[in-house]
Design a protein around this motif. Structure first.
Motif, PDB file in Angstrom:
ATOM      1  N   ASP A   1     -77.267 -20.281  41.026  1.00 12.91           N
ATOM      2  CA  ASP A   1     -77.218 -19.984  39.580  1.00 12.91           C
ATOM      3  C   ASP A   1     -76.880 -18.516  39.378  1.00 12.91           C
ATOM      4  O   ASP A   1     -77.461 -17.652  40.049  1.00 12.91           O
ATOM      5  N   TYR A   2     -75.976 -18.251  38.455  1.00  3.68           N
ATOM      6  CA  TYR A   2     -75.666 -16.867  38.103  1.00  3.68           C
ATOM      7  C   TYR A   2     -76.240 -16.549  36.724  1.00  3.68           C
ATOM      8  O   TYR A   2     -76.333 -17.422  35.859  1.00  3.68           O
ATOM      9  N   PHE A   3     -76.587 -15.272  36.511  1.00  8.31           N
ATOM     10  CA  PHE A   3     -76.811 -14.768  35.151  1.00  8.31           C
ATOM     11  C   PHE A   3     -75.853 -13.590  35.009  1.00  8.31           C
ATOM     12  O   PHE A   3     -75.346 -13.079  36.012  1.00  8.31           O
ATOM     13  N   GLN A   4     -75.588 -13.197  33.769  1.00  7.17           N
ATOM     14  CA  GLN A   4     -74.688 -12.051  33.581  1.00  7.17           C
ATOM     15  C   GLN A   4     -75.461 -10.842  33.126  1.00  7.17           C
ATOM     16  O   GLN A   4     -76.369 -10.945  32.298  1.00  7.17           O
ATOM     17  N   HIS A   5     -75.101  -9.692  33.685  1.00  5.90           N
ATOM     18  CA  HIS A   5     -75.644  -8.436  33.195  1.00  5.90           C
ATOM     19  C   HIS A   5     -74.443  -7.525  32.945  1.00  5.90           C
ATOM     20  O   HIS A   5     -73.629  -7.326  33.864  1.00  5.90           O
TER      21      HIS A   5
ATOM     22  N   ASN B   1     -71.508 -11.120  37.052  1.00 10.98           N
ATOM     23  CA  ASN B   1     -72.335 -12.221  37.561  1.00 10.98           C
ATOM     24  C   ASN B   1     -73.238 -11.779  38.712  1.00 10.98           C
ATOM     25  O   ASN B   1     -72.796 -11.047  39.608  1.00 10.98           O
TER      26      ASN B   1
ATOM     27  N   SER C   1     -79.398 -15.440  40.385  1.00 10.63           N
ATOM     28  CA  SER C   1     -80.772 -15.284  39.857  1.00 10.63           C
ATOM     29  C   SER C   1     -81.806 -15.346  40.976  1.00 10.63           C
ATOM     30  O   SER C   1     -82.941 -14.914  40.794  1.00 10.63           O
TER      31      SER C   1
ATOM     32  N   SER D   1     -82.332  -9.590  39.001  1.00 13.83           N
ATOM     33  CA  SER D   1     -82.801  -9.851  37.634  1.00 13.83           C
ATOM     34  C   SER D   1     -82.372  -8.722  36.704  1.00 13.83           C
ATOM     35  O   SER D   1     -82.182  -7.573  37.137  1.00 13.83           O
ATOM     36  N   LYS D   2     -82.230  -9.065  35.433  1.00 14.66           N
ATOM     37  CA  LYS D   2     -81.893  -8.090  34.387  1.00 14.66           C
ATOM     38  C   LYS D   2     -82.957  -7.002  34.303  1.00 14.66           C
ATOM     39  O   LYS D   2     -82.656  -5.836  34.135  1.00 14.66           O
TER      40      LYS D   2
END
Ligand code: PPS
Length: 290
Positions: free
Chosen positions: A5-9, A13, A16, A20-21
């Motif tokens: 899983d990716y999150f964007q900051h 990308n 996760s 973490s942000k």
């Protein structure tokens, strides 16, 4: 293989599973850089593990005992990740030697008013791409590619973790005029391992005699490192690396891209490279062959 899983900051990308942000925001705005810190900064797959080993060996005057007893994660902890890694960084005693893949705009702001040293290691992006493509098949921090073509597109568009190779190198090269910034290439290390180790010693203000330099070179060779479990990533947790059919210390050569790129892929990448790098007035060792 399990997918990632990716999150964007800030438009980039990250997996996760270890990033973490909150950590990125803490690092950028609150983490305090000290004047006697040394940072190894790289875009992924550009020679971080190699540079960590070289620095550890320089710090111990070529004596490999420490490198054989203590993992590279503890000797030169990674700034970027959450979890155990973050705790090691936060408990680190000065002078601190830390590693990071962060793009410059994510880096702790206090770096820019400090005298901390940064060694930035870059590698021919075509070899980075090939190395990362293989790594993506063994690591849970990058999505497993469906094809080499698709991966190349993601790489060129900066959709891979840590973003665009082009933006990363251009961002960090803004520090070129700073005396506390050293730019090294993977290719330079391959061509002149000993000379580059000496250059790093001079930058760090560390005097080693010729015999100690020989030991640093010997213990940071690809074959020595491949056999050292304290740096070959065989100790990485299974939720990060699937080591069953893959080896982190893969080939350790320059120019492996020629074994993977079709003529068309080479031409496509050259066009993107010329366009993205045209405003940069720097010649790289790989430019002849990019
Ligand atoms: S990571 O996952 O981002 O930390 O990877 P990184 O350590 O930056 O890069 C991995 C590549 O570096 C090669 N490597 C070496 N090459 C030559 N000599 C030595 N001593 C050495 N140590 C690591 C490693 O094999 C990866 O490159 P590839 O092309 O995949 O073999």
């Amino acid at each position: 293989m399990m997918d990632t899983d990716y999150f964007q900051h800030k438009g980039i990308n990250f997996a996760s599973i270890i990033y973490s942000k909150e950590r990125f925001e803490y690092l950028e705005n609150e983490f305090r850089v000290y004047d006697d810190d040394v940072y190894i900064v790289t875009y992924p797959k550009s020679g971080s593990t190699w540079m960590i080993e070289i620095l550890s060996l320089i710090r111990s005057n070529g004596d490999a005992t420490w490198c054989h007893k203590v993992s590279s994660y503890m000797r030169n902890p990674w700034l970027d990740a959450t979890g155990d890694g973050a705790q090691v960084v936060d408990g680190c005693q000065s002078p601190r030697f830390l590693s990071s893949h962060l793009p410059i705009q994510f880096f702790p702001k206090s770096l820019f008013s400090s005298k901390a040293k940064v060694i930035y290691t870059a590698r021919n992006p075509k070899d980075v791409l090939v190395s990362m493509y293989h790594f993506a098949h063994m690591s849970y921090v990058i999505k497993t590619p469906h094809s080499f073509d698709e991966f190349m597109e993601d790489f060129l568009q900066g959709r891979v973790p840590f973003g665009s190779w082009f933006d990363h190198i251009k961002g960090w090269l803004q520090m070129t005029d700073n005396n506390n910034f050293l730019f090294i290439t993977y290719e330079e290390l391959k061509q002149d391992h000993r000379g580059t180790v000496k250059k790093i010693c001079t930058f760090l203000g560390k005097e080693l005699d010729e015999q100690a330099i020989d030991l640093v070179v010997e213990h940071s060779s690809f074959s020595s490192m491949k056999n050292n479990n304290m740096c070959n990533h065989s100790l990485a947790p299974d939720y990060i690396l699937d080591k069953k059919n893959n080896n982190f210390m893969r080939k350790g050569i320059s120019g492996d891209w020629k074994n993977y790129f079709t003529q068309k892929q080479q031409e496509d990448m050259d066009i993107v490279y010329q366009e993205k790098m045209k405003d940069l007035n720097v010649k790289f060792s790989w430019d002849e062959n990019v």
